[in-house]
Design a protein around this motif. Structure first.
Motif, PDB file in Angstrom:
ATOM      1  N   ALA A  44       0.835  -1.207   0.000  1.00  0.00           N
ATOM      2  CA  ALA A  44       0.000   0.000   0.000  1.00  0.00           C
ATOM      3  C   ALA A  44       0.864   1.249   0.000  1.00  0.00           C
ATOM      4  CB  ALA A  44      -0.901   0.004   1.234  1.00  0.00           C
ATOM      5  N   CYS A  45       0.264   2.346  -0.420  1.00  0.00           N
ATOM      6  CA  CYS A  45       0.923   3.654  -0.376  1.00  0.00           C
ATOM      7  C   CYS A  45       0.063   4.552   0.507  1.00  0.00           C
ATOM      8  CB  CYS A  45       1.042   4.223  -1.788  1.00  0.00           C
ATOM      9  SG  CYS A  45       1.726   5.899  -1.812  1.00  0.00           S
ATOM     10  N   ARG A  46       0.697   5.232   1.463  1.00  0.00           N
ATOM     11  CA  ARG A  46      -0.083   6.072   2.377  1.00  0.00           C
ATOM     12  C   ARG A  46      -0.199   7.514   1.868  1.00  0.00           C
ATOM     13  NH1 ARG A  46       2.907   2.945   6.399  1.00  0.00           N
ATOM     14  NH2 ARG A  46       4.004   4.748   7.249  1.00  0.00           N
ATOM     15  N   GLY A  47       0.054   7.707   0.567  1.00  0.00           N
ATOM     16  CA  GLY A  47      -0.070   9.038  -0.022  1.00  0.00           C
ATOM     17  C   GLY A  47      -1.433   9.247  -0.652  1.00  0.00           C
ATOM     18  N   CYS A  48      -1.432   9.787  -1.860  1.00  0.00           N
ATOM     19  CA  CYS A  48      -2.686  10.173  -2.546  1.00  0.00           C
ATOM     20  C   CYS A  48      -3.708   9.037  -2.612  1.00  0.00           C
ATOM     21  CB  CYS A  48      -2.386  10.611  -3.979  1.00  0.00           C
ATOM     22  SG  CYS A  48      -1.157  11.882  -4.142  1.00  0.00           S
ATOM     23  N   VAL A  49      -3.238   7.828  -2.921  1.00  0.00           N
ATOM     24  CA  VAL A  49      -4.192   6.731  -3.131  1.00  0.00           C
ATOM     25  C   VAL A  49      -4.878   6.283  -1.843  1.00  0.00           C
ATOM     26  CG1 VAL A  49      -3.175   5.854  -5.256  1.00  0.00           C
ATOM     27  CG2 VAL A  49      -2.321   5.034  -3.045  1.00  0.00           C
ATOM     28  N   THR A  50      -4.307   6.687  -0.692  1.00  0.00           N
ATOM     29  CA  THR A  50      -5.022   6.457   0.567  1.00  0.00           C
ATOM     30  C   THR A  50      -6.182   7.438   0.661  1.00  0.00           C
ATOM     31  OG1 THR A  50      -3.109   5.599   1.762  1.00  0.00           O
ATOM     32  CG2 THR A  50      -4.839   6.611   3.089  1.00  0.00           C
ATOM     33  N   VAL A  51      -5.921   8.687   0.286  1.00  0.00           N
ATOM     34  CA  VAL A  51      -6.952   9.726   0.380  1.00  0.00           C
ATOM     35  C   VAL A  51      -8.113   9.425  -0.568  1.00  0.00           C
ATOM     36  CG1 VAL A  51      -7.398  12.201   0.252  1.00  0.00           C
ATOM     37  CG2 VAL A  51      -5.164  11.396   0.997  1.00  0.00           C
ATOM     38  N   CYS A  52      -7.802   8.886  -1.744  1.00  0.00           N
ATOM     39  CA  CYS A  52      -8.901   8.596  -2.683  1.00  0.00           C
ATOM     40  C   CYS A  52      -9.371   7.148  -2.542  1.00  0.00           C
ATOM     41  CB  CYS A  52      -8.505   8.916  -4.124  1.00  0.00           C
ATOM     42  SG  CYS A  52      -7.299   7.820  -4.844  1.00  0.00           S
ATOM     43  N   SER A  53      -9.020   6.510  -1.433  1.00  0.00           N
ATOM     44  CA  SER A  53      -9.565   5.189  -1.069  1.00  0.00           C
ATOM     45  C   SER A  53      -9.366   4.131  -2.159  1.00  0.00           C
ATOM     46  CB  SER A  53     -11.062   5.295  -0.730  1.00  0.00           C
ATOM     47  OG  SER A  53     -11.240   6.172   0.347  1.00  0.00           O
ATOM     48  N   ALA A  54      -8.199   4.200  -2.807  1.00  0.00           N
ATOM     49  CA  ALA A  54      -7.922   3.209  -3.854  1.00  0.00           C
ATOM     50  C   ALA A  54      -6.795   2.262  -3.465  1.00  0.00           C
ATOM     51  CB  ALA A  54      -7.571   3.909  -5.161  1.00  0.00           C
ATOM     52  N   GLY A  55      -5.799   2.779  -2.750  1.00  0.00           N
ATOM     53  CA  GLY A  55      -4.615   1.935  -2.530  1.00  0.00           C
ATOM     54  C   GLY A  55      -3.939   2.142  -1.193  1.00  0.00           C
ATOM     55  N   GLY A  59       0.770   4.987 -10.712  1.00  0.00           N
ATOM     56  CA  GLY A  59       1.805   4.549 -11.655  1.00  0.00           C
ATOM     57  C   GLY A  59       3.191   5.055 -11.290  1.00  0.00           C
ATOM     58  N   VAL A  60       3.251   6.180 -10.609  1.00  0.00           N
ATOM     59  CA  VAL A  60       4.554   6.711 -10.194  1.00  0.00           C
ATOM     60  C   VAL A  60       5.229   5.723  -9.240  1.00  0.00           C
ATOM     61  CG1 VAL A  60       5.746   8.603  -9.036  1.00  0.00           C
ATOM     62  CG2 VAL A  60       3.736   9.085 -10.445  1.00  0.00           C
ATOM     63  N   GLY A  61       4.460   5.223  -8.295  1.00  0.00           N
ATOM     64  CA  GLY A  61       5.010   4.283  -7.318  1.00  0.00           C
ATOM     65  C   GLY A  61       5.528   3.016  -7.978  1.00  0.00           C
ATOM     66  N   LEU A  85       3.988   1.654   2.633  1.00  0.00           N
ATOM     67  CA  LEU A  85       5.058   2.647   2.694  1.00  0.00           C
ATOM     68  C   LEU A  85       4.435   4.030   2.852  1.00  0.00           C
ATOM     69  CD1 LEU A  85       7.411   1.475  -0.213  1.00  0.00           C
ATOM     70  CD2 LEU A  85       7.558   0.902   2.216  1.00  0.00           C
ATOM     71  N   VAL A  86       5.192   4.933   3.447  1.00  0.00           N
ATOM     72  CA  VAL A  86       4.706   6.314   3.614  1.00  0.00           C
ATOM     73  C   VAL A  86       4.315   6.875   2.253  1.00  0.00           C
ATOM     74  CG1 VAL A  86       5.315   8.651   4.337  1.00  0.00           C
ATOM     75  CG2 VAL A  86       6.137   6.694   5.636  1.00  0.00           C
ATOM     76  N   ARG A  87       5.197   6.688   1.289  1.00  0.00           N
ATOM     77  CA  ARG A  87       4.928   7.016  -0.112  1.00  0.00           C
ATOM     78  C   ARG A  87       5.740   6.057  -0.961  1.00  0.00           C
ATOM     79  NH1 ARG A  87       5.852  12.357   1.597  1.00  0.00           N
ATOM     80  NH2 ARG A  87       7.930  12.434   0.692  1.00  0.00           N
ATOM     81  N   GLN A  88       5.367   5.915  -2.209  1.00  0.00           N
ATOM     82  CA  GLN A  88       6.158   5.075  -3.106  1.00  0.00           C
ATOM     83  C   GLN A  88       6.815   5.927  -4.190  1.00  0.00           C
ATOM     84  OE1 GLN A  88       4.200   1.431  -4.389  1.00  0.00           O
ATOM     85  NE2 GLN A  88       3.225   1.158  -2.403  1.00  0.00           N
ATOM     86  N   CYS A  89       6.914   7.238  -3.928  1.00  0.00           N
ATOM     87  CA  CYS A  89       7.490   8.121  -4.944  1.00  0.00           C
ATOM     88  C   CYS A  89       8.722   8.841  -4.406  1.00  0.00           C
ATOM     89  CB  CYS A  89       6.443   9.115  -5.445  1.00  0.00           C
ATOM     90  SG  CYS A  89       5.581   9.991  -4.140  1.00  0.00           S
ATOM     91  N   ASP A  90       9.396   8.233  -3.422  1.00  0.00           N
ATOM     92  CA  ASP A  90      10.650   8.769  -2.903  1.00  0.00           C
ATOM     93  C   ASP A  90      11.573   7.604  -2.600  1.00  0.00           C
ATOM     94  OD1 ASP A  90      10.768  11.665  -2.677  1.00  0.00           O
ATOM     95  OD2 ASP A  90       9.038  11.477  -1.338  1.00  0.00           O
ATOM     96  N   LYS A  91      12.848   7.791  -2.953  1.00  0.00           N
ATOM     97  CA  LYS A  91      13.808   6.691  -2.833  1.00  0.00           C
ATOM     98  C   LYS A  91      13.907   6.149  -1.403  1.00  0.00           C
ATOM     99  CE  LYS A  91      18.641   5.478  -3.726  1.00  0.00           C
ATOM    100  NZ  LYS A  91      18.815   4.824  -2.431  1.00  0.00           N
ATOM    101  N   GLU A  92      13.940   7.067  -0.416  1.00  0.00           N
ATOM    102  CA  GLU A  92      14.150   6.591   0.963  1.00  0.00           C
ATOM    103  C   GLU A  92      13.017   5.673   1.429  1.00  0.00           C
ATOM    104  OE1 GLU A  92      13.951   9.712  -0.055  1.00  0.00           O
ATOM    105  OE2 GLU A  92      13.240  11.079   1.515  1.00  0.00           O
ATOM    106  N   TYR A  93      11.829   5.914   0.928  1.00  0.00           N
ATOM    107  CA  TYR A  93      10.714   5.045   1.326  1.00  0.00           C
ATOM    108  C   TYR A  93      10.761   3.721   0.570  1.00  0.00           C
ATOM    109  CZ  TYR A  93       9.020   9.333   3.443  1.00  0.00           C
ATOM    110  OH  TYR A  93       8.927  10.465   4.204  1.00  0.00           O
ATOM    111  N   ILE A  94      11.168   3.767  -0.685  1.00  0.00           N
ATOM    112  CA  ILE A  94      11.300   2.528  -1.472  1.00  0.00           C
ATOM    113  C   ILE A  94      12.336   1.609  -0.820  1.00  0.00           C
ATOM    114  CG2 ILE A  94      11.965   1.565  -3.715  1.00  0.00           C
ATOM    115  CD1 ILE A  94       9.299   3.008  -3.820  1.00  0.00           C
ATOM    116  N   GLU A 147      -7.424  -0.634   1.658  1.00  0.00           N
ATOM    117  CA  GLU A 147      -7.692  -1.244   0.356  1.00  0.00           C
ATOM    118  C   GLU A 147      -6.713  -2.380   0.077  1.00  0.00           C
ATOM    119  OE1 GLU A 147      -7.389   2.172   0.745  1.00  0.00           O
ATOM    120  OE2 GLU A 147      -9.559   2.411   0.891  1.00  0.00           O
ATOM    121  N   ALA A 148      -5.463  -2.224   0.544  1.00  0.00           N
ATOM    122  CA  ALA A 148      -4.479  -3.294   0.333  1.00  0.00           C
ATOM    123  C   ALA A 148      -4.874  -4.548   1.116  1.00  0.00           C
ATOM    124  CB  ALA A 148      -3.086  -2.820   0.753  1.00  0.00           C
ATOM    125  N   GLU A 149      -5.409  -4.333   2.313  1.00  0.00           N
ATOM    126  CA  GLU A 149      -5.849  -5.475   3.131  1.00  0.00           C
ATOM    127  C   GLU A 149      -6.994  -6.215   2.432  1.00  0.00           C
ATOM    128  OE1 GLU A 149      -7.541  -4.424   6.915  1.00  0.00           O
ATOM    129  OE2 GLU A 149      -6.979  -6.332   7.832  1.00  0.00           O
TER     130      GLU A 149
END
Lengths: 222, 135
Positions: free
Chosen positions: A26-37, A95-97, A67-76, A41-43
């Motif tokens: 899961a990504c805790r960024g935008c896709v959490t806010v729009c209830s998609a990912g 798709g960025v993640g 992950l906190v986000r999937q669009c930053d190296k440190e989180y990946i 939703e991952a569960e």
């Protein structure tokens, strides 16, 4: 935010049919806010995968993480914590993640669980609408803050067109004509005269038609 | 086919309040199927999709929810929310090519009355007819 929605389960199940150990990430960024990912939703997706794979006679271990986000190296890099527990990552990020995981983890198989749909916002609970096309050259100062690039079906720079009827777009009676909205709003703001100025032919070179875009801030680079 | 389905019922505290009177024997005396396991929740609005899916993962052949009437929920919209979550699970079952009838939502008035028993029998019969879960 980036808005996305889950792919059809059959498509996801086909992607991972040969996998034995799947990490639904899961990504805790935008896709959490729009209830998609997000985590919730991952569960749900992990549960549906377990059920679907079992029904299809396949045995696989499905675990979940986020992950906190999937669009930053440190989180990946934090994916290391699941090392050895997966042979494929099913990312519920945009798709960025998915691209970031593919960029930064050359040996990992990564699959997209979502279709990334648009840049938008929550119009009401459970409803999201596209508001921005990320075209790289905002003209919102000329249109009262309403974007014809994203919200006009033709991305017209001078509207409305002849397909605008009673404030609705010809493509769908449920779609507001954004140029009618711009006209009404500019009138309310006392700026109607500005609409007499015809916009010149637009330079779309900033919109990605010239290939993937990149921006650099020298003051932030190391 | 000699098949006793494993059915899970998630029921609103108010709708099923009689289920625990007289040490729970009253339901059995009224003919409530013994193979239906009741999980009482403070409000069906608390139920999440994952709760229903986990029941299937846990071996349930059928899952159903009984909450307050849609327009008379003790918590205003709890049973309406539950109905939407049941609908989402139903849709997921369709996507998995599994009979959507394996999950259901019912709205009932509070307290124990014949309908509570009737829908339990109805659900039991339906799942018995569908056969074991494909999961």
């Amino acid at each position: 935010m980036i808005v996305a929605e889950r792919k059809p389960l059959a498509e996801i199940l086909d992607m991972v049919k040969e996998c034995k150990k799947i990490l639904v990430l899961a990504c805790r960024g935008c896709v959490t806010v729009c209830s998609a990912g997000g985590e919730r939703e991952a569960e749900i997706l992990a549960s549906l995968l377990r059920l679907g794979l079992k029904k299809n006679g396949r045995r696989a271990e499905v675990i979940e993480g986020s992950l906190v986000r999937q669009c930053d190296k440190e989180y990946i890099d934090a994916i290391d914590q699941w090392q050895g527990r997966y042979d494929a990552i099913l990312s519920t990020a945009c798709g960025v993640g998915v691209n970031f995981i593919a960029n930064l983890r050359p040996a990992d198989h990564v699959y997209p669980a979502l279709n990334t749909t648009f840049l938008g916002g929550s119009a009401e609970q459970g409803v999201w609408r596209e508001q921005c096309a990320g075209c790289g050259n905002c003209i919102l100062h000329l249109t009262g803050g309403l974007c014809p690039v994203a919200r006009c079906a033709k991305s017209l720079m001078n509207g409305p067109c002849g397909g605008s009827v009673n404030g609705r777009c010809e493509i769908n009676q449920e779609v507001d004509c954004v140029w009618q909205m711009i006209y009404d709003r500019m009138g309310r703001l006392g700026r109607l005269e500005e609409m007499r100025i015809a916009s010149p032919i637009r330079d779309w070179s900033a919109s990605g038609h010239g290939g993937p875009r990149k921006q650099t801030r020298g003051d932030l680079t190391l | 086919m000699n098949f006793t389905p494993d059915i899970r019922l998630f029921s609103c505290h108010y709708t099923s309040q009689q289920s625990c009177t007289e040490a729970g024997n009253e339901l059995q005396q009224l003919g409530f199927p013994e193979n239906i396991r009741i999980c009482r929740v403070p409000c069906t609005g608390k139920l999440q999709e994952i709760t229903l899916l986990k029941a299937f993962e846990d071996g349930a052949d059928g899952v159903y929810v009984v909450g307050c009437p849609a327009d008379a929920c003790h918590n205003i919209k709890g049973s309406q929310r539950a109905a939407k979550r049941v609908a989402a699970v139903k849709q997921a079952l369709v996507e998995l090519a599994v009979e959507p009838e394996r999950v259901a939502m019912y709205h009932l008035d509070r307290g124990l009355h014949p309908e509570f028993i009737n829908i339990a029998r109805e659900m039991n019969e339906r799942i018995r007819r569908l056969g074991p879960s494909p999961f």
